[in-house]
Design a protein around this motif. Sequence first.
Motif, PDB file in Angstrom:
ATOM      1  N   ILE A 161      11.343  -8.940  -1.013  1.00  0.00           N
ATOM      2  CA  ILE A 161      10.461  -9.884  -0.484  1.00  0.00           C
ATOM      3  C   ILE A 161       9.347  -9.473   0.006  1.00  0.00           C
ATOM      4  N   ARG A 196       7.052 -11.419   4.627  1.00  0.00           N
ATOM      5  CA  ARG A 196       7.282 -10.199   5.404  1.00  0.00           C
ATOM      6  C   ARG A 196       7.570 -10.415   6.867  1.00  0.00           C
ATOM      7  N   GLU A 203       1.442  -3.716   5.791  1.00  0.00           N
ATOM      8  CA  GLU A 203       1.006  -4.677   6.391  1.00  0.00           C
ATOM      9  C   GLU A 203       1.947  -5.849   6.503  1.00  0.00           C
ATOM     10  N   ILE A 204       1.899  -6.491   7.589  1.00  0.00           N
ATOM     11  CA  ILE A 204       2.759  -7.808   8.025  1.00  0.00           C
ATOM     12  C   ILE A 204       1.922  -8.745   8.232  1.00  0.00           C
ATOM     13  N   GLU A 205       0.591  -8.487   8.768  1.00  0.00           N
ATOM     14  CA  GLU A 205      -0.213  -9.422   9.039  1.00  0.00           C
ATOM     15  C   GLU A 205      -1.786  -8.935   9.009  1.00  0.00           C
ATOM     16  N   GLY A 206      -2.755  -9.663   8.652  1.00  0.00           N
ATOM     17  CA  GLY A 206      -4.111  -9.044   8.893  1.00  0.00           C
ATOM     18  C   GLY A 206      -4.618 -10.204   9.686  1.00  0.00           C
ATOM     19  N   ARG A 238       6.559  -7.701  -1.575  1.00  0.00           N
ATOM     20  CA  ARG A 238       5.474  -8.182  -2.356  1.00  0.00           C
ATOM     21  C   ARG A 238       5.836  -9.136  -3.512  1.00  0.00           C
ATOM     22  N   VAL A 239       5.598 -10.340  -3.430  1.00  0.00           N
ATOM     23  CA  VAL A 239       5.990 -11.616  -4.115  1.00  0.00           C
ATOM     24  C   VAL A 239       4.831 -11.943  -4.817  1.00  0.00           C
ATOM     25  N   GLU A 262       0.642 -10.741  -8.816  1.00  0.00           N
ATOM     26  CA  GLU A 262       0.496  -9.328  -8.253  1.00  0.00           C
ATOM     27  C   GLU A 262       1.015  -8.596  -9.695  1.00  0.00           C
ATOM     28  N   GLN A 297       2.360 -18.362   3.739  1.00  0.00           N
ATOM     29  CA  GLN A 297       1.400 -17.605   4.748  1.00  0.00           C
ATOM     30  C   GLN A 297       1.382 -18.653   6.034  1.00  0.00           C
ATOM     31  N   SER A 348      -3.451 -13.793   9.855  1.00  0.00           N
ATOM     32  CA  SER A 348      -2.902 -14.284   8.788  1.00  0.00           C
ATOM     33  C   SER A 348      -1.672 -13.406   8.395  1.00  0.00           C
ATOM     34  N   ALA A 349      -0.575 -14.216   8.633  1.00  0.00           N
ATOM     35  CA  ALA A 349       0.657 -13.412   8.578  1.00  0.00           C
ATOM     36  C   ALA A 349       1.412 -14.009   7.260  1.00  0.00           C
ATOM     37  N   GLY A 350       2.246 -13.110   6.651  1.00  0.00           N
ATOM     38  CA  GLY A 350       3.095 -13.713   5.549  1.00  0.00           C
ATOM     39  C   GLY A 350       4.563 -13.980   6.082  1.00  0.00           C
ATOM     40  N   ARG A 393      -0.340  -1.248 -11.114  1.00  0.00           N
ATOM     41  CA  ARG A 393      -1.589  -1.262 -10.088  1.00  0.00           C
ATOM     42  C   ARG A 393      -1.866   0.211  -9.728  1.00  0.00           C
ATOM     43  N   ARG A 397      -0.174 -15.422  -5.848  1.00  0.00           N
ATOM     44  CA  ARG A 397      -0.897 -14.169  -6.237  1.00  0.00           C
ATOM     45  C   ARG A 397      -0.059 -13.463  -7.535  1.00  0.00           C
TER      46      ARG A 397
HETATM   47  P1  ATP Z   1      -1.687  -6.099   0.607  1.00  0.00           P
HETATM   48  O1  ATP Z   1      -2.598  -5.233   0.800  1.00  0.00           O
HETATM   49  O2  ATP Z   1      -0.004  -5.777   1.071  1.00  0.00           O
HETATM   50  O3  ATP Z   1      -1.541  -6.354  -0.896  1.00  0.00           O
HETATM   51  P2  ATP Z   1      -3.311  -8.009   1.494  1.00  0.00           P
HETATM   52  O4  ATP Z   1      -4.299  -7.235   2.171  1.00  0.00           O
HETATM   53  O5  ATP Z   1      -3.888  -8.669   0.161  1.00  0.00           O
HETATM   54  O6  ATP Z   1      -1.691  -7.272   1.319  1.00  0.00           O
HETATM   55  P3  ATP Z   1      -3.853 -10.360   2.949  1.00  0.00           P
HETATM   56  O7  ATP Z   1      -4.824 -10.800   1.808  1.00  0.00           O
HETATM   57  O8  ATP Z   1      -4.563  -9.849   4.012  1.00  0.00           O
HETATM   58  O9  ATP Z   1      -2.933  -9.274   2.283  1.00  0.00           O
HETATM   59  O10 ATP Z   1      -2.625 -11.586   3.201  1.00  0.00           O
HETATM   60  C1  ATP Z   1      -2.341 -12.072   4.479  1.00  0.00           C
HETATM   61  C2  ATP Z   1      -0.889 -11.760   4.664  1.00  0.00           C
HETATM   62  O11 ATP Z   1      -0.357 -12.500   3.569  1.00  0.00           O
HETATM   63  C3  ATP Z   1      -0.385 -10.459   4.603  1.00  0.00           C
HETATM   64  O12 ATP Z   1      -0.318  -9.703   5.812  1.00  0.00           O
HETATM   65  C4  ATP Z   1       0.951 -10.469   4.176  1.00  0.00           C
HETATM   66  O13 ATP Z   1       1.715 -10.582   5.228  1.00  0.00           O
HETATM   67  C5  ATP Z   1       0.803 -11.650   3.147  1.00  0.00           C
HETATM   68  N1  ATP Z   1       0.896 -11.375   1.933  1.00  0.00           N
HETATM   69  C6  ATP Z   1      -0.180 -11.111   0.887  1.00  0.00           C
HETATM   70  N2  ATP Z   1       0.115 -10.773  -0.213  1.00  0.00           N
HETATM   71  C7  ATP Z   1       1.643 -10.750  -0.172  1.00  0.00           C
HETATM   72  C8  ATP Z   1       2.619 -10.798  -1.201  1.00  0.00           C
HETATM   73  N3  ATP Z   1       2.284 -10.550  -2.551  1.00  0.00           N
HETATM   74  N4  ATP Z   1       3.866 -11.138  -0.903  1.00  0.00           N
HETATM   75  C9  ATP Z   1       4.170 -11.390   0.265  1.00  0.00           C
HETATM   76  N5  ATP Z   1       3.543 -11.419   1.430  1.00  0.00           N
HETATM   77  C10 ATP Z   1       2.242 -11.316   1.112  1.00  0.00           C
END
Ligand code: ATP
Length: 503
Positions: free
Chosen positions: A229, A367, A305-308, A231-232, A222, A237, A362-364, A98, A220
């Motif tokens: 855990i 995470r 990021e833990i939550e958006g 980035r998985v 990735e 969610q 939106s929280a993971g 990436r 996703r």
């Molecule tokens: P990042 O920028 O870290 O890839 P994102 O901005 O794509 O995250 P969002 O689309 O806002 O993430 O997803 C909402 C929440 O889902 C994130 O705050 C995170 O907690 C969780 N999340 C997103 N992608 C992943 C992932 N690949 N693995 C674990 N948790 C994830």
Amino acid sequence: PAQSMEELVSLCKRRGFIFQGSEIYGGLQGFYDYGPLGVELKNNIKAAWWRSNVYERDDMEGLDASIIMHRMVLRHSGHEATFSDPMIDNKKNNKRYRLDHLLKDQKADVIAKVAAEMGESVDNFAAVVAALNAQPAKASEVFKTAGVRDPFSGEVGDWTEPKPFNMMFKTTIGPVADDESYGYLRPETAQGIFTNFKNVVDSTSRRLPFGIAQIGKAFRNEITPRNFIFRVRELEQMEIEFFVVPGTDEEWHEHWLEKRLKWWEDQGVPRGKIEILDVPKEDLAHYSKRTYDLMYDYPTLGHEEIEGIANRSDYDLGSHTKSQSELGLVAKVEENADSIAKLTIPHPETNKPVVPFVIEPSAGVDRAMLAVLSEAFTKETLENGSERIVLKLKPHLAPIKVAVIPLARNKEEITSVAKQIKGELQSLGLGRVLYEDSGNIGKAYRRHDEVGTPYCVTVDFDTVGKGEDPALVDTVTVRDRDTLAQERVKISELAQWIQAKLR
Ligand code: ATP
């Protein structure tokens, strides 16, 4: 708190929280399995979220939508066109990265060179990445001349032009694989909420403002899953879509920011460890009017990021509705000739149909696990000089609430009392109570410190009248995880005692 990711990974494997997915075949990158204690902790986090956001509010409904969705859902949501990350290949070894991750992993002077060549400030990392994406041919050249190294080989790479990589998993549905018989594994749970908006409104008679909450898996693909855990590729969610009258959205956005910070605090993740990032315009997702990212200070990784918490405006319902042109949408949406539903709700004052705005916290879950574990992780030096690891989890999150330990595992009079106590405490509905006869008492205590069990109850010879002190008959020893204090409690009062402590 934990000082490094490594010590968390090691504890998680050793004590059965988290394992690599498909491990006996060499593992599958980006997939993890939650073990005997991991599943309990995860369930407890989800239950705490559900309790706080659904049960304790009067303006929320729950939902559990399916994971595989109609391709039209992900087309009209915008994900087919825009849910992608930039990737770049090293032609020397065919490794793929990436783009932003690759750049972030470089030495400071290399990053500075790339930024300068692209005419951007090194302090604005997002702008550098945006410039690289906008000029792919130049990006490839700059990466070579600046000496961007391949993290795998350690050598300067021969870089291709960056190009977008769509992260959705596609799958065939049904026995015939033709051009139309495919669907997507949802990349966010949100879409199941938008597609059920009308069903929920019609079946519950909800009026604005109200929300729909959902916990579930999302997928996703990735490009570079990493950091345990964090980035998985298969994630979970906890998402709320909170529907509001247009014009009140900014106020609700602030409401949810506060609510969510408070919730994290209640899970043992203090405000001081979370930075609020007001996401710059150029970094906003395709649906967002404004987004706050909560950036938790992860060990080793730093703030991530833990939550958006996004203001998605009327983008989603506006994209999925029919008769778009009649609805006065604010967001710019693609035309939709496929939807058969009008996604409006009566305006609470005028009763005219309106497409609501949406605030989305939106929280993971994964995470969240990592943050909760990291905060709870404590290394202590005891009075006698020995060291112990203890997980100071909030009791409502602890995988095991109480361990009941028979001092001698072959003495029927002791084990039968211990089993009876286990049964009684289990029936209180606090969560898992463990009958623990796996080793000697010292080892059991150490193990339960490490997995965060708040109380250990020990049944010994005194309990059953075979000890020295007749006053101790029908009492047990209760050991407190955090203070290490041991207290003698009457069996007849134990349930109440434990209940009071764990409330
Ligand atoms: P990042 O920028 O870290 O890839 P994102 O901005 O794509 O995250 P969002 O689309 O806002 O993430 O997803 C909402 C929440 O889902 C994130 O705050 C995170 O907690 C969780 N999340 C997103 N992608 C992943 C992932 N690949 N693995 C674990 N948790 C994830």
